[in-house]
Motif scaffolding. Structure first.
Motif, short mmCIF file in Angstrom:
data_model
loop_
_atom_site.label_atom_id
_atom_site.label_comp_id
_atom_site.label_asym_id
_atom_site.label_seq_id
_atom_site.Cartn_x
_atom_site.Cartn_y
_atom_site.Cartn_z
N GLY A 574 -1.24 -4.41 -5.13
CA GLY A 574 -2.55 -4.18 -4.54
C GLY A 574 -3.48 -3.49 -5.52
N HIS A 575 -3.93 -2.30 -5.14
CA HIS A 575 -4.94 -1.60 -5.92
C HIS A 575 -4.52 -0.14 -6.05
N ASP A 576 -4.87 0.50 -7.18
CA ASP A 576 -4.61 1.93 -7.32
C ASP A 576 -5.76 2.57 -8.07
N GLY A 577 -5.76 3.91 -8.09
CA GLY A 577 -6.88 4.63 -8.67
C GLY A 577 -7.06 4.43 -10.15
N ASN A 633 2.37 -0.16 6.44
CA ASN A 633 2.27 1.27 6.66
C ASN A 633 0.84 1.73 6.39
N SER A 634 0.37 2.66 7.21
CA SER A 634 -1.02 3.10 7.11
C SER A 634 -1.35 3.70 5.74
N GLN A 635 -0.35 4.26 5.05
CA GLN A 635 -0.64 4.86 3.76
C GLN A 635 -1.03 3.82 2.71
N TYR A 636 -0.77 2.52 3.01
CA TYR A 636 -1.10 1.47 2.05
C TYR A 636 -2.38 0.73 2.41
N CYS A 637 -3.01 1.07 3.54
CA CYS A 637 -4.17 0.29 4.00
C CYS A 637 -5.27 0.22 2.96
N SER A 638 -5.52 1.35 2.29
CA SER A 638 -6.63 1.39 1.33
C SER A 638 -6.27 0.75 0.00
N ARG A 639 -5.00 0.31 -0.14
CA ARG A 639 -4.59 -0.22 -1.43
C ARG A 639 -4.15 -1.68 -1.37
N THR A 640 -4.26 -2.30 -0.20
CA THR A 640 -3.96 -3.73 -0.13
C THR A 640 -5.11 -4.53 -0.70
N ILE A 641 -4.81 -5.78 -1.05
CA ILE A 641 -5.84 -6.70 -1.52
C ILE A 641 -5.77 -7.96 -0.67
N VAL A 673 0.38 -11.88 -3.80
CA VAL A 673 0.60 -11.21 -2.52
C VAL A 673 0.00 -9.82 -2.63
N GLY A 674 -0.97 -9.50 -1.77
CA GLY A 674 -1.77 -8.29 -1.93
C GLY A 674 -1.18 -7.02 -1.40
N LEU A 675 0.09 -7.02 -1.01
CA LEU A 675 0.74 -5.79 -0.58
C LEU A 675 1.09 -4.95 -1.80
N PRO A 676 0.86 -3.63 -1.75
CA PRO A 676 1.27 -2.78 -2.87
C PRO A 676 2.76 -2.96 -3.17
#
Length: 1024
Positions: A574-577, A633-641, A673-676
Motif C-alpha cells: 500500500g502506502h507509507d510515510g 484491520n482499521s490500522q491499515y485503512c489509511s495505507r491501502t491503495i 494488490v493494494g493491501l499493505p
C-alpha cells in the motif's frame, strides 16, 4: 498434523495434464469414502474406526481411499481427518496431494523425476585456499583444533597481537597448511582507542538521545562500547590490522559486524561525519520522515566508508590477503533495531566475500505470522541464508555460519543442538553455496559440549569439508518465486507520526506463507538490479515498496522490461510515510515508487488512491471472500491503495473499491494488490491469500504453482531433508547413515522421516553392497590410506584432543572379531563398539588422546558372530587449574602453587592427581602443560614411571637469577596419560606434575617449573 493447502479438482486435473506422473486421470479415487456410498460423511469415520479396533476389515479399493493421510496404513488419524473434512476444517486430504504430485514424492532422496522441481547444485572450487572456517578468541589449544581450512583469531586491538601467531606456531595438525587470519571488530572498541586517542574522548561512541552510551559488553573492568567509524577511528583500526599483517602470518582479514543502532546517532563524532557527508546541518532523525531516512542511510553508509578504506589499504599493501565482511542478515538487524546495508558493502570491489552470520539465536527470533509472533529456526535460516547470496557481487564467496551453541545461556543442551541441526539443514538447501563456518567459538560450542554432541559436530565438520566438490540438486515445490529485498528495509522506522507498519511483518508474512507450503522462496536484491538478465531464473517476483524502496530509478525500468519480456510481477503493498520524502529520486520526478512502476509498465491510465476503504471491509476475490477473518484491520485503512481508470482487470474488491488488479504487459503479467504487505501476517488464514495470489499470478505460465510438503537436497552422497507438513519414507533398497547421530545410526530402507525434524543422511548403499567389509562414514579426518580386505580393516583417524569421532563399517557378510586402537606413537586408546546384526554394521568410537598423534584402528573380521561389549559410553570433563586446589575433584596432594591461570610447580614442589579407574573406566588424562615440567605416572602411589621430562626434550625455560630470559615459556604442549597403555593398571592411576630442574647455574629455570592450565579426563561409563 498440519494439513496441506486446499486444492480444487480443477487444479488437480490441470496438474495431471502438466506433470510427468505414472497414473491416469481415471485412477483418481474419492478419498475418504470408506463405506463406499460415493460421498464423504461421519459414517466413513466410523467405518475407519471399526477397522482400527478390529470390528470390521477394509480391503482393496476401500482400504486405499480410507488411508486419507497417505501413510500406507489406516489409523485413528484417518478418521479424524475425515471428520475435519466433513465440518469444513480441511478441503483436501494429504493422500490426494501425494497422488497428484506422484508416488515418488513420498520417498527421499529419490524424490521427483521432473526438472521443474529440481534446482541443480554445481561443484565449484570457489576458493582454493579455504572453504571451511572457524573463529576463536582463545590462544591455540588442541582441545578445539578442528580440521578446517581457515582459523580466524578474534582481535579487538593491539593487545591481542600474540594470538594469531600462537595459532600459526602451534597448529600443525592434520598434515596440511592451514590459513590463519584475524577477525576484527569494527563496530566496537575494548577501550584501547579511547586510551590512545584521548583527544576524541567519547565523541565517537554511539550515543543515545539522553546522552547515555551504547555498550556491547565489558573487557574485564573496561566497558566495550559500540563505536561510530569516524575517520580517526578508521585510522586506528588500520594501524591495528597493519600490525598483524606485518607479521606475515595473517592471510585473511574479516571485518566484523557493521552495526549502528537505530536509537544512536547523537554523538559529536557521528554528527560531524554526517554534516561533512551531506554538506548540511545534522537534524534529529525522529523529527520527520526525511531526517529519519537520511540518518538511517548514513548509519549504514559510515560502515561502507570504513570497509572501503580498510579493504583498499589491505589490498594495496598486501594484495594476496583476502578481505571478508561478517554480517547478520538485513531482516535480523532490522528486528534488533540496527541500521545496516549488506548490498552496499558487497559493492566494494576490494571485498572478497561475506560470512553470513545466522547464529541460532538470530534464527530463533520470533516474527509476525498468522496473527502472532512465532519462532521457526529452519524457516528463518532459509530466508536469511538466501538473502546473503543475493546481496553479493559476482566472484565474491559466501560462507554460511551455523552456531552449535548459543549466546543464550538459559537454553538446554538439547535445544541448542536442535537449533543447530535446523541451521545445518537450511544451509544444505542453498544450491549456490559450498563454503561454511560450521563451528564458531569452538571453546564454547565444541570443547564445552557433551561427548555425543562433539561427535555429531565432527560428523558435520567432515561433511562440510567435501561440499565444494559435490554436485546435486535441491528438491521442493515450484522454484523461481522470489521476494524483492533491499538494504532500505532497515531504514523504515516508526516515528512519533507512525510513518510505516512493522517492516518485519511486511516480509515474514509473505516468506513464511510460501516456505510453509514447500516453496523455496528466493530473494532478489533490488539494490544490485541493473539488467534484465539478472532475473533470468525468476518466474514470479513479489515486490512491496512498503518495507523497502527502490534506491535507483533504474530499478523500475528493469522490472518493467522484464515483465514485458515475459516475467510475472506480483505487487503486494500500500502506502507509507516514506513515500513522501523529498530527499530521493522519486520526489524529483514528482511521483512515488509505486506510480513510477505503473508508468514504466505502460499502465498510465491506472489511477491510485490512498486509504479509500472502510476499516471493517472484507476483501472479495471474484465473488468469494478471502476468509471469515480477512477483514481489513482499521490500522491499515489509511495505507491501502485502490485503483481506478482503465487498462486493467479487477479481481479483488473491498468496500466497493478496486483493491486487486491485473494487466497483461507485453509477454508478461503485472498484478497489484493494494493491501499493505504487513496485512499478510495478521491472521493464519492470510497465508492462504499469499499462496493463492502466487498461484493466480502464475496461471498460464510454464511453471504453475505446485506446493510440496518437504524440502530436500542431494549433494553427492549427502541428503538433507525437512518437511514442514508431511511424513515421508527413505527410498527402498538404499542404506543411509544418520549424521546427526553420535552413533552414526544406520537408516534402513523405508524408514519414516518425521515432519518438522531436520534430517541429514549419508547414502552408504555402495559401501553396504560389497564383497568385503567397508568403512561407510567416519566423523574424523582420515590420515592414511585405508586397508580393506575380507579379514582386516585398518584406518587412521585424527580429531581434536579428547574428542570421540565415530566410524560406521559394513560387514558385508563378515562379522567383527576384534577391534583394537592405538596412536601412531603407541599409546593405547579406549574403544567402544556396537554391532547391529539387522543392518550388518559396526560402530567404532574412540577417545583421541592427541590431535597430533592420530589413532590407528584395526578391525578383524571372520565368519562367526562374536559378542562385542556394548554397554559403555564415553564421558569427560575439563578442569581449569586456577584459583584453588579445593575445587579440583582429583587432587590427592600438592605442595605447588596456584594463581589465576594455572598450577605451577617451581623447584621441588608438585601436584598429584588420583584417578579411580573403577569409577573412571579406562581413563585418559590430557594435561595442557608448559614450563620445565616433569610428568610421572604410578598405579600404587609409590613406584613412579616418567612420562615426560622437559630436560630431555628442550632448553630450560624461565628467567635466570640475573633477570635475563632463557627461552620464555613457549613450550606449551598437550600430554595424554592413558590407563589403557599400561598393563599394571589397577584400581587407581596417579599422575604427578613437578619440575625437572632445581635452580643451579648448570640447570637454570627452577623458578619456572612444570605448569598446567587445565586437564581433561575422558573415560568410559556404563550406558544408561
Amino acid at each position: 498434523m498440519k494439513l496441506l493447502r486446499p486444492m480444487s479438482w480443477l487444479l488437480i486435473l490441470s496438474l495431471l495434464a502438466t506433470m510427468a506422473v505414472t497414473f491416469a486421470v481415471a485412477d483418481i479415487r474419492l478419498y475418504g469414502d470408506a463405506d463406499g456410498d460415493e460421498k464423504i460423511s461421519a459414517g466413513d469415520a466410523l467405518t475407519i474406526l471399526r477397522h482400527v479396533v478390529g470390528k470390521s476389515k477394509l480391503e482393496g479399493e476401500r482400504a486405499i481411499v480410507a488411508d486419507v493421510s497417505g501413510t500406507d496404513g489406516i489409523s485413528a488419524q484417518d478418521a479424524l481427518l475425515v471428520l475435519q473434512y466433513v465440518v469444513g476444517k480441511i478441503k483436501v486430504f494429504p493422500a490426494e496431494e501425494l497422488a497428484v504430485l506422484g508416488e515418488n514424492l513420498k520417498t527421499v532422496p529419490q524424490l521427483i523425476d521432473t526438472k521443474s522441481f529440481a534446482t541443480p547444485i554445481a561443484p565449484v572450487e570457489i576458493n582454493e585456499a579455504f572453504n571451511t572456517l572457524t573463529q576463536i578468541n582463545q590462544a591455540y589449544s588442541p582441545l578445539y583444533d578442528l580440521d578446517v581450512d581457515c582459523v580466524l583469531a578474534y582481535v579487538y586491538g593491539f593487545n591481542h597481537g600474540a594470538m594469531p601467531s600462537d595459532w600459526v606456531e602451534n597448529k600443525t595438525s592434520y598434515g596440511d597448511t592451514d590459513t590463519i587470519g584475524i577477525m576484527i571488530a569494527v563496530n566496537r572498541d575494548n577501550g584501547e582507542y579511547l586510551r590512545l586517542h584521548p583527544d576524541r574522548g567519547m565523541k565517537d561512541v554511539q550515543t543515545k538521545f539522553d546522552g547515555t552510551y551504547r555498550q556491547h559488553s565489558a573487557f574485564g573492568d573496561t566497558p566495550v562500547y559500540y563505536m561510530v567509524p569516524t575517520d580517526p577511528y578508521i585510522e586506528y583500526k588500520w594501524e591495528v590490522i597493519d600490525s598483524y599483517l606485518k607479521t606475515g602470518h595473517v592471510k585473511v582479514v574479516a571485518l566484523e559486524e557493521p552495526e549502528l543502532w537505530n536509537n544512536a546517532g547523537y554523538s559529536q563524532g557521528y554528527q560531524e561525519a554526517y554534516e561533512a557527508h551531506f554538506g548540511e546541518d545534522w537534524e534529529d532523525f525522529d523529527l520527520n520522515a526525511d531526517a529519519m531516512w537520511k540518518n538511517q542511510f548514513f548509519k549504514a553508509y559510515v560502515f561502507k566508508h570504513a570497509f572501503e578504506v580498510l579493504s583498499r589499504r589491505i589490498k594495496e599493501n598486501y594484495p594476496d590477503v583476502s578481505v571478508l565482511i561478517t554480517s547478520h542478515s538485513g531482516l535480523s538487524y532490522s528486528s534488533h533495531g540496527i541500521s545496516t546495508g549488506l548490498a552496499m558493502y558487497a559493492d566494494i570491489d576490494t571485498i572478497d566475500g561475506v560470512i553470513g552470520q545466522t547464529w541460532s539465536d538470530d534464527a530463533s527470533q520470533a516474527f509476525p505470522y498468522g496473527g502472532k509472533n512465532i519462532s521457526n529456526i529452519y524457516m528463518n535460516a532459509m530466508y536469511a541464508y538466501n538473502s546473503y547470496g543475493e546481496a553479493l557481487q559476482s566472484g565474491q564467496t559466501l560462507y554460511l555460519l551455523q552456531d552449535p551453541a548459543s549466546d543464550n545461556g538459559n537454553l538446554s543442551a538439547e535445544t541448542k543442538e536442535e537449533n543447530w541441526r535446523n541451521t545445518v539443514v537450511a544451509a544444505m538447501m542453498q544450491n549456490d553455496t559450498t563454503s561454511f563456518q560450521s563451528t564458531i567459538w569452538p571453546q564454547r560450542a565444541f570443547q564445552a559440549a557433551g561427548m555425543d554432541y562433539k561427535t555429531a559436530q565432527l560428523n558435520i565438520n567432515r561433511m562440510f569439508q567435501e561440499m565444494h566438490t559435490l554436485s546435486g540438486n535441491v528438491y521442493s515445490g515450484t522454484t523461481g518465486i522470489a521476494l524483492a529485498t533491499s538494504d532500505s528495509l532497515g531504514w523504515h522506522l516508526n516515528s512519533r507520526d507512525v510513518l510505516t507498519g512493522n517492516s518485519r511483518a511486511s516480509v515474514s508474512g509473505i516468506y513464511l506463507s510460501l516456505l510453509n507450503d514447500g516453496i523455496p522462496v528466493d530473494t532478489v536484491c533490488l539494490d544490485n538490479l541493473t539488467d534484465v538478465s539478472q532475473l533470468a531464473d525468476v518466474n514470479l517476483l513479489m515486490v512491496s515498496y512498503d518495507a523497502i524502496k527502490p534506491l535507483s530509478e533504474k530499478v523500475n525500468r528493469v522490472l518493467a522490461q522484464w515483465v514485458k519480456e515475459g516475467g510475472r510481477l506480483l505487487y503486494l503493498g500500500g502506502h507509507d510515510g516514506f513515500t513522501d520524502i523529498t530527499c530521493e529520486w522519486w520526489f524529483q520526478k514528482e511521483t512515488t515508487p509505486y506510480n513510477d512502476l505503473l508508468t514504466q509498465l505502460g499502465l498510465t491510465d491506472v489511477i491510485t488512491t490512498v486509504g479509500d476503504v472502510r476499516g471493517d471491509s472484507k476483501p472479495v476475490w471474484a465473488g468469494s471472500s478471502f476468509s471469515d477473518n480477512s477483514t481489513i484491520n482499521s490500522q491499515y485503512c489509511s495505507r491501502t491503495i485502490t485503483f481506478d481508470g482503465s487498462g486493467f482487470r479487477t479481481f479483488i474488491t473491498a468496500d466497493g473499491k478496486n483493491l486487486g488488479i491485473s494487466a497483461d504487459v507485453g509477454e508478461g503479467k503485472a498484478i497489484f494488490v493494494g493491501l499493505p504487505s504487513s496485512y499478510y501476517s495478521l491472521h493464519m488464514d492470510n497465508e492462504m491469500v499469499v499462496r493463492e495470489l502466487a498461484a493466480y499470478a502464475l496461471e498460464g505460465s510454464d511453471t504453475p504453482y505446485y506446493s510440496a510438503d518437504f524440502f530436500a537436497a542431494q549433494r553427492g552422497d549427502y541428503f538433507a531433508y525437512y518437511s514442514p507438513n508431511g511424513y515421508h519414507k527413505t527410498a527402498e533398497d538404499r542404506t543411509y547413515v544418520n549424521l546427526f547421530s553420535s552413533n552414526l545410526d544406520v537408516v534402513v530402507s523405508g524408514t519414516s522421516l518425521v515432519r518438522g525434524e531436520p534430517v541429514l543422511l549419508y547414502d552408504a548403499t555402495e559401501e553396504d553392497n560389497d564383497s568385503i567389509p567397508r568403512v561407510g562414514f567416519t566423523g574424523g579426518t582420515e590420515m592414511a590410506e585405508r586397508v580393506e580386505s575380507a579379514t582386516e580393516t585398518k584406518y587412521t583417524i585424527a580429531a581434536p584432543t579428547s574428542s570421540v569421532p565415530a566410524t560406521v563399517l559394513f560387514g558385508n557378510g563378515k562379522f567383527p572379531q576384534s577391534v583394537k586402537a592405538q596412536t601412531l606413537s603407541g599409546i593405547g586408546v579406549s574403544v567402544i563398539t556396537a554391532w547391529d546384526s539387522y543392518s550388518d554394521s559396526l560402530v567404532v568410537k574412540a577417545n583421541i588422546p592427541n590431535v597430533n598423534d592420530p589413532v590407528v584402528f584395526t578391525v578383524t573380521w571372520g565368519d562367526t558372530e562374536v559378542e562385542l561389549p556394548t554397554n559403555y559410553i564415553f564421558d569427560s570433563f575439563t578442569h581449569f587449574t586456577k584459583d584453588s586446589f579445593d575445587k579440583d575433584p582429583l587432587v590427592e596432594s600438592h605442595t605447588c602453587h596456584v594463581n589465576g591461570g594455572c598450577y605451577f610447580c617451581d623447584l621441588d614442589t608438585h601436584v598429584i592427581w588420583k584417578i579411580d579407574l573403577e569409577q573412571y573406566i579406562q581413563a585418559s588424562m590430557t594435561l595442557d602443560i608448559f614450563g620445565n615440567y616433569k610428568v610421572e605416572v604410578s598405579f600404587d602411589g609409590v613406584n613412579w614411571k616418567t612420562v615426560a621430562d622437559w630436560s630431555e626434550e628442550g632448553k630450560p625455560v624461565g628467567v635466570l637469577a640475573d633477570g635475563s630470559k632463557v627461552d620464555g615459556a613457549s613450550n606449551r604442549r598437550d600430554l595424554t596419560i592413558s590407563a589403557n597403555s599400561y598393563s599394571e593398571a589397577g584400581k587407581y592411576m596417579y599422575v604427578k606434575l613437578g619440575s625437572c630442574y632445581m635452580y643451579t647455574p648448570e640447570h637454570p629455570g627452577g623458578d619456572h617449573g612444570g605448569s598446567v592450565y587445565n586437564y581433561t579426563l575422558t573415560y568410559l561409563t556404563t550406558a544408561k
